[in-house]
Design an enzyme around this catalytic site. Structure first.
Site, mmCIF file in Angstrom:
data_model
loop_
_atom_site.group_PDB
_atom_site.id
_atom_site.type_symbol
_atom_site.label_atom_id
_atom_site.label_comp_id
_atom_site.label_asym_id
_atom_site.label_seq_id
_atom_site.Cartn_x
_atom_site.Cartn_y
_atom_site.Cartn_z
ATOM 1 N N ASP A 1 0.856 -1.172 0.000
ATOM 2 C CA ASP A 1 0.000 0.000 0.000
ATOM 3 C C ASP A 1 0.903 1.236 0.000
ATOM 4 O O ASP A 1 2.109 1.133 0.237
ATOM 5 C CB ASP A 1 -0.897 -0.026 1.235
ATOM 6 C CG ASP A 1 -1.801 1.185 1.312
ATOM 7 O OD1 ASP A 1 -2.297 1.620 0.268
ATOM 8 O OD2 ASP A 1 -2.000 1.696 2.423
ATOM 9 N N PHE B 1 -19.300 8.833 4.595
ATOM 10 C CA PHE B 1 -18.432 8.441 3.476
ATOM 11 C C PHE B 1 -18.579 6.949 3.189
ATOM 12 O O PHE B 1 -18.744 6.133 4.096
ATOM 13 C CB PHE B 1 -16.972 8.749 3.838
ATOM 14 C CG PHE B 1 -15.992 8.292 2.799
ATOM 15 C CD1 PHE B 1 -15.651 9.109 1.735
ATOM 16 C CD2 PHE B 1 -15.401 7.037 2.879
ATOM 17 C CE1 PHE B 1 -14.748 8.688 0.774
ATOM 18 C CE2 PHE B 1 -14.498 6.607 1.933
ATOM 19 C CZ PHE B 1 -14.171 7.430 0.869
ATOM 20 N N ARG C 1 -2.144 14.856 -1.253
ATOM 21 C CA ARG C 1 -3.461 14.225 -1.227
ATOM 22 C C ARG C 1 -4.511 15.322 -1.387
ATOM 23 O O ARG C 1 -4.483 16.323 -0.662
ATOM 24 C CB ARG C 1 -3.675 13.467 0.082
ATOM 25 C CG ARG C 1 -2.713 12.317 0.251
ATOM 26 C CD ARG C 1 -2.733 11.791 1.683
ATOM 27 N NE ARG C 1 -4.039 11.320 2.075
ATOM 28 C CZ ARG C 1 -4.490 10.088 1.866
ATOM 29 N NH1 ARG C 1 -3.728 9.217 1.243
ATOM 30 N NH2 ARG C 1 -5.685 9.721 2.273
ATOM 31 N N ASP D 1 -4.855 6.360 -4.672
ATOM 32 C CA ASP D 1 -4.606 7.762 -5.011
ATOM 33 C C ASP D 1 -4.630 7.992 -6.521
ATOM 34 O O ASP D 1 -4.609 7.048 -7.322
ATOM 35 C CB ASP D 1 -3.248 8.203 -4.459
ATOM 36 C CG ASP D 1 -3.329 8.506 -2.971
ATOM 37 O OD1 ASP D 1 -4.450 8.582 -2.446
ATOM 38 O OD2 ASP D 1 -2.273 8.646 -2.338
ATOM 39 N N ARG E 1 -5.772 4.205 -8.166
ATOM 40 C CA ARG E 1 -7.234 4.222 -8.111
ATOM 41 C C ARG E 1 -7.828 2.822 -8.023
ATOM 42 O O ARG E 1 -8.835 2.525 -8.660
ATOM 43 C CB ARG E 1 -7.803 4.946 -9.342
ATOM 44 C CG ARG E 1 -7.483 6.435 -9.430
ATOM 45 C CD ARG E 1 -8.202 7.229 -8.382
ATOM 46 N NE ARG E 1 -8.147 8.662 -8.635
ATOM 47 C CZ ARG E 1 -8.517 9.587 -7.753
ATOM 48 N NH1 ARG E 1 -8.943 9.216 -6.556
ATOM 49 N NH2 ARG E 1 -8.444 10.870 -8.037
ATOM 50 N N ASP F 1 -6.540 -2.816 3.345
ATOM 51 C CA ASP F 1 -5.454 -3.707 2.937
ATOM 52 C C ASP F 1 -5.622 -5.124 3.468
ATOM 53 O O ASP F 1 -4.787 -5.989 3.199
ATOM 54 C CB ASP F 1 -4.108 -3.157 3.421
ATOM 55 C CG ASP F 1 -3.840 -1.755 2.919
ATOM 56 O OD1 ASP F 1 -4.119 -1.503 1.733
ATOM 57 O OD2 ASP F 1 -3.365 -0.916 3.696
#
Length: 1236
Positions: free
Chosen positions: A409, A612, A679, A761, A855, A885
């Site tokens: 990761d 979220f 970020r 990301d 992504r 993960d």
């Protein structure tokens, strides 16, 4: 006295309870009306007492034997021991033959029994923990034990108390109906989480009275999902979810007391359903070893078949029945065919030790020793977090030395996951925060020279975040813009209001919990006040900011606030808002209180929170302004999803020039942020009319009250509302690389390990980090694949494969051709992993030295690991730090979790846990190498040792008519494997080191020997078997020819053979030992033990095994010089080929391992010089050269460039030496552009 229920009644109740528990929805009522009665409505649900033990006191022996007999080796040896009780095939005394397997089973049973007893004591301590349960008789909560809690009871918990069961929250001491809990025992997250009382059942204005609770609670079937819960209560169907559920094992914090209704108890609670036992994994070495055990079984079968045929031929060679064959009690003698059939089984019993019974036990002991040294390595200890490496799976330590692919990761694994507010863009204007993230307050003090009457200081937060997160130095122009806009409410120009909305969104659009500080945190606040006094007495702040008008801006030094955020990102944003005067003061489920820059405090009513989720990739909060009563929704999320939701055409009235197209300017800034490795998050707002919100709220309430498909319905309502947004701006947060990450990745690549990074990301951010951590080098050929069309993806894979074949795969050391890197986004990866394209993708990935997947979702991470592991047949390792993960970690052969900022879920699902990524270097290159070499050599040695010894008995059969007779006493045969030759190989497996730590870290190439299984493979196994056959021939026939024709008895002949085999086997191990630390003591101890036991046994065994007994045999042998001559000559002749082979292979054709061994004999200075020269020959300095060239080619970035957190790659993340595939789907056809 009530009579006992009949068995039929018990069976009927059991079946009825099972049907009740199998329902998808469970109906629960209060137990108070049924207290004191034998039966209740909730009687079919289990109690709260837990039992994690595997055995009971009365059934321990049969249950443990059943567990142990799941191992084929135990069944095999028990079967042979029982077979020895058959008189026709008896080889030894039946009772003696049981001793070895009984010792193994007993030792294993003692270990299992001790572990189970520890679990029993833990269960008893938990079950007897006191708690408060409501009693109808007493009319109050009374003290009981956890084991007394039942589904339907009312339980009260106080602050800092652990919850005994899963409770539906009905009452709290908080006037807002909020209860704070800490879930560290479940998911490792130390931040506080809010739980709220079930809405509509009770009000906090009246005392809580459980006897008035007459509602029916309908809950879902127990499951292990910690983040999901659905149920309804009362006839009004009040729906509520996980926000109203207190989970067993969590701790109540910052709440005086709370009361709840028990919905799940005991083994059906979510914490117990998640309490899985450690996963059993078989290492690669163990799988190979099992195959070799099968080969040994085949060899044993062949040897027994030879013995049976030999016995038949021997019997047929006699013209008449010989006199030494004794008939049975009926005077009957078996015919030669039947006798040879019996002899086949007798030979199996005699030669059974060909299968190493002690190998598995010895390997377990060795692995425990290896884990001890790994966990106590001071270099793998992190002082900052006070944590060390943990080994959660004991049986795969050797796999650490065979890793070929590492899947990592990015955020929190390669980076620190400690966020620094670095940049922001508001209404199309970019504002840099270049001073943020400095290490000391002295730097801030240096930058601020003058100060006005208004006090401006930055208080160190008492919260558990780093200094870089809590200290935010505001931008001068932006601060002036915010202060000019006021902040007491809407007013002024529309653009200024949007600036205020931006910071208000930072402060309120989150799940941050505001709580009080502990004593330790109060100490930190006292330190911050001391710093404040230092600032007051120091020179004024810098002239750079002296002209800032800051009228009325107040930062209260008396704030006793601690922000508990679920992620460091949210904490950084809240502190950024606080730096500009928007201070989050309090949060409840229904309200949020914010102090504005001019000191006014506003309490906004929270109408709804759209949390979220990974599908929407955003969250929203719907507020009602306390003054204007305007309903506003603030939203923040990923830019790729937020930009699609903006209102079009997006042109604000009253704005001219570049401000007209704010989304385009913001997107440009976002691209800059991504290239700098920041970020990014977008923030937007939407003003709702009262009618619109009321209509939406009705649909939302129906979704909340739904039992089935609640999550889908809630998501649909959120998506419906989150449209036509007004863009406020975006933020760029820096997440720095951890220490020594570039060096670690470089070392892993030099060790032959291919490193993949799988991140969610943006590609630009991920590529920048990839260059910064040396996953990609400036000279690499980088393939960038992005497309939305599967046909384009297929054609690109074909073209790319043809393009990369000319480079010959991953760049090797000394290879002048550039290495290849692949960058692929999640959508393209999803198409490449489909069945018709996966083979081409795997072939392309195998040709790349590094792969960067951007992504990607957690499911895609695990899928990539499985595809590479299964299709390439390689050893994989996955490392991560977050819950996303977990699937990847569990899919790999070895999973490593990092105890970072995102909780402990990755650690709890892993095989090993470390505190930072740099520990991977020593864990793999040093401990992994040692563990593999030790266990590989030890396993080979065990096979060699047993084959050598059992062949001595086999060769003797040619001279005893294949009668199954042994020339060595059975007790000495048993002691030979259990005691005389067991300790040296175990110590060898724990302590031997073929290289020092410095050598393995300085020469990562030495790790490649484990990847190629050089220590244990079919070649080394059969070479060891041939050597064992040769040594057994020498150890048998030299004593045989020496004593041939003499009148010695059978044990006098077998004693020198037994002694010679001991010397040969131990000295064979001595040739393999590389580090003589304590091995010589163990060797001498084994030889001494052999002579002591044999001498004592020979002295006391007068009639142990009639008619032949080993009485005084060794004593007589030790007075004969021929005995010593035989021992010396036989040992030398037996070991001469092995020694000669080692000498020749080390001098004529030395391998890299052998050449590196020569460095071990040099002094440290000379050794370090040789290592530097070796690395120089590999072209180690190419990175520095490439970096210098990149800096020369770097374009000018004005005043912004030197603030980039990562200085490589340059502004353009794709260097000139890059193959770049830009795939863009068009209306007619597709276009493919290749630049190099």
């Amino acid at each position: 006295m009530p009579c006992c229920p009949s068995p039929l009644t018990l069976l009927r109740d059991s079946l009825r309870g099972q049907r009740q528990r199998d329902k998808d929805l469970l109906t629960l009522v209060s137990n108070l009306p049924y207290q004191g009665l034998p039966k209740t409505t909730n009687q079919y649900f289990p109690g709260n007492s837990i039992k994690t033990t595997k055995y009971s006191f009365w059934f321990f022996i049969p249950m443990n034997l059943w567990e142990q007999f799941h191992r084929f080796a135990n069944v095999y040896f028990v079967g042979l021991a029982l077979l020895n009780f058959v008189p026709a095939v008896e080889a030894f005394q039946p009772e003696v033959a049981l001793i070895p397997i009984c010792v193994i089973l007993t030792l294993t049973a003692l270990k299992d029994g001790w572990e189970d007893y520890r679990r029993y004591r833990s269960d008893r301590r938990i079950n007897h923990t006191p708690c408060l349960i409501y009693s109808r008789k007493e009319g109050d909560f009374v003290e009981r034990r956890w084991k007394d809690v039942r589904v339907g009871d009312f339980v009260k918990v106080v602050s800092n108390e652990i919850l005994p069961a899963d409770l539906l929250l009905l009452h709290t001491s908080d006037p807002n109906g909020v209860c704070h809990i800490e879930t560290a025992t479940l998911d490792g997250e130390t931040n506080l989480k809010q739980r709220q009382v079930v809405p509509g059942l009770y009000t906090q204005d009246f005392p809580f009275k459980p006897q008035h609770f007459n509602s029916t609670v309908v809950v879902e079937k127990p499951n292990d999902n910690l983040n999901h819960f659905k149920e309804t209560a009362d006839n009004r169907k009040l729906g509520f979810g996980i926000d109203s559920l207190l989970l067993r094992g969590c701790t109540v914090r910052n709440t005086d007391h709370a009361a709840g209704f028990v919905v799940y108890a005991g083994r059906e609670t979510k914490s117990m359903l998640n309490n899985n036992r450690p996963r059993y994994k078989r290492s690669k070495l163990e799988r190979k070893m099992n195959m070799d055990v099968l080969f040994c079984v085949i060899v044993l079968f062949c040897m027994c078949l030879v013995g049976a045929l030999g016995h038949y031929i021997w019997l047929e060679s006699f013209p008449s029945m010989p006199l030494f064959l004794i008939p049975d009690s009926h005077g009957h003698l078996d015919q030669p065919p039947l006798s040879s059939f019996y002899m086949f089984f007798t030979m199996i019993i005699l030669l059974q030790i060909l299968i190493p019974i002690s190998l598995y036990v010895s390997i377990e002991i060795v692995k425990v020793g290896q884990v001890f040294f790994i966990t106590n390595d001071i270099d793998l200890y992190d002082e900052e977090t006070d944590s060390r490496v943990q080994c959660r799976t004991l049986n795969i330590t050797e796999d650490l030395g065979q890793i070929q692919y590492v899947f990592s990761d990015k955020t929190g694994t390669l980076t620190e996951n400690k966020m620094v507010f670095r940049r922001c863009t508001i209404m199309g204007t970019e504002y840099a925060h270049n001073e943020n993230g400095k290490e000391t307050m002295g730097i801030i003090k240096k930058q601020w020279g003058r100060y006005s009457k208004t006090v401006w200081c930055f208080i160190l937060s008492p919260c558990p975040f780093c200094v870089q997160e809590t200290e935010v130095v505001p931008d001068r122009k932006l601060l002036q813009r915010v202060l000019r806009g006021g902040g007491d409410g809407p007013g002024g120009c529309q653009e200024t209001d949007l600036y205020l909305d931006f910071f208000l969104a930072l402060a309120v659009c989150n799940t941050v919990v505001v709580s009080t500080a502990t004593q330790a945190q109060a100490q930190r606040r006292r330190v911050s006040r001391a710093l404040f006094q230092v600032f007051r007495s120091s020179p004024p702040f810098s002239s750079l900011h002296s002209n800032i008008p800051r009228p009325g801006l107040v930062v209260d030094t008396a704030d006793q606030l601690c922000y508990e955020a679920e992620s460091p990102d949210e904490a950084a944003l809240v502190y950024a808002a606080k730096a500009y005067g928007f201070t989050l003061l309090a949060r409840t489920p229904d309200s949020v209180t914010v102090r504005l820059p001019h000191g006014q405090e506003l309490t906004y009513q929270v109408l709804d929170t759209l949390t979220f989720d990974p599908i929407r990739k955003r969250m929203s909060v719907v507020l009602c302004h306390p003054i204007t009563r305007e309903i506003v929704m603030y939203t923040k999320g990923a830019d790729n999803t937020m930009m699609e939701l903006l209102e079009t055409p997006y042109i604000l009235p009253g704005m001219e020039g570049s401000h007209k197209n704010i989304p385009a300017s913001t997107q440009k800034h976002l691209d800059w942020y991504a290239k700098e490795g920041l970020r990014t998050l977008c923030l937007a707002k939407k003003v709702l009319s009262k009618k619109t919100y009321e209509d939406w709220s009705l649909v939302r309430q129906d979704a909340v009250a739904a039992i089935n498909n609640r999550e889908e319905l809630l998501m649909e309502t959120a998506i419906h509302l989150e449209t036509h947004l007004t863009l406020l701006g975006a933020t760029g947060i820096e997440d720095r690389l951890q220490d020594s990450v570039p060096d670690t990745i470089t070392a892993l690549r030099e060790a032959g390990i291919q490193v993949w990074v799988l991140t969610g990301d943006k590609p630009e951010t991920a590529v920048n980090i990839a260059y910064a951590c040396r996953l990609l080098d400036q000279g690499d050929l980088v393939i960038n694949m992005r497309t939305n069309n599967k046909a384009v993806c297929a054609s690109t894979l074909d073209c790319t494969l043809e393009e990369v074949r000319q480079y010959g795969g991953p760049g090797a050391s000394g290879d002048p051709s550039p290495s290849i890197g692949l960058v692929i986004d999640g959508h393209t990866l999803g198409m490449a992993l489909e069945s018709d394209l996966v083979e081409r993708f795997v072939e392309l990935a195998r040709s790349c030295r590094s792969v960067l997947c951007c992504r990607v979702t957690p499911l895609q991470k695990s899928t990539v690991v499985k595809v590479v592991r299964e299709r390439l047949k390689v050893m994989t390792l996955a490392i991560g730090d977050g819950a996303n993960d977990v699937n990847m970690i569990q899919a790999a052969d070895v999973g490593i979790g990092i105890s970072g900022q995102e909780g402990m879920q990755a650690v709890m699902a892993s095989d090993f846990s470390i505190s930072c990524f740099k520990h991977m270097k020593k864990l793999l290159l040093v401990h992994g190498h040692w563990c593999y070499r030790r266990l590989a050599n030890m396993a080979i040695y065990f096979f060699y040792k047993n084959v050598t010894y059992v062949n001595l008995l086999f060769w003797y059969q040619f001279y005893c008519g294949f009668s199954g007779t042994s020339m060595i006493d059975i007790w000495l045969i048993i002691f030979f494997n259990l005691f005389f030759t067991s300790a040296p190989p175990i110590m060898f497996g724990v302590m031997d080191r073929n290289f020092a730590t410095e050598t393995l870290l300085g020469l990562p190439e030495l790790y490649r020997s484990g990847q190629g299984s050089e220590g244990y493979n079919h070649f080394t196994f059969w070479i060891a078997m041939l050597d064992a056959f040769y040594q057994s021939l020498v150890c048998f026939f030299i004593p045989f020819w020496t004593y041939h024709g003499s009148d010695i008895d059978i044990y006098t002949f077998g004693t020198p053979i037994n002694t010679v085999s001991l010397f040969t086997i131990l000295l064979h191990l001595a040739i393999e030992i590389k580090t003589w630390v304590i091995h010589w003591v163990i060797m001498l101890g084994s030889v001494s033990l052999y002579f002591m036991v044999t001498l004592v046994y020979s002295a006391v065994c007068i009639s142990c095994n009639p008619p032949s007994d080993p009485y005084w045999i060794l004593q007589q042998q030790m007075t004969d010089p021929m005995f010593y001559l035989v021992c010396v000559i036989t040992t030398v002749v037996a070991l001469l080929p092995r020694y000669t082979y080692r000498v020749l292979i080390n001098t004529v054709a030395p391998s890299p391992i052998v050449r590196a061994r020569h460095l071990e004999r040099l002094d440290p200075t000379t050794k370090e010089q040789w290592i530097r020269e070796w690395r120089g020959l590999r072209g180690e300095s190419t990175w520095e050269v490439a970096q210098e060239q990149a800096q020369k080619q770097e374009p000018s970035l004005g005043n912004q460039r030197h603030h980039c957190p990562h200085h490589h790659p340059p502004w353009n993340p794709f260097p000139q030496s890059t193959i770049r595939f830009e795939l863009q789907q068009q209306q007619i056809g597709t276009s493919q552009k290749v630049t190099s």
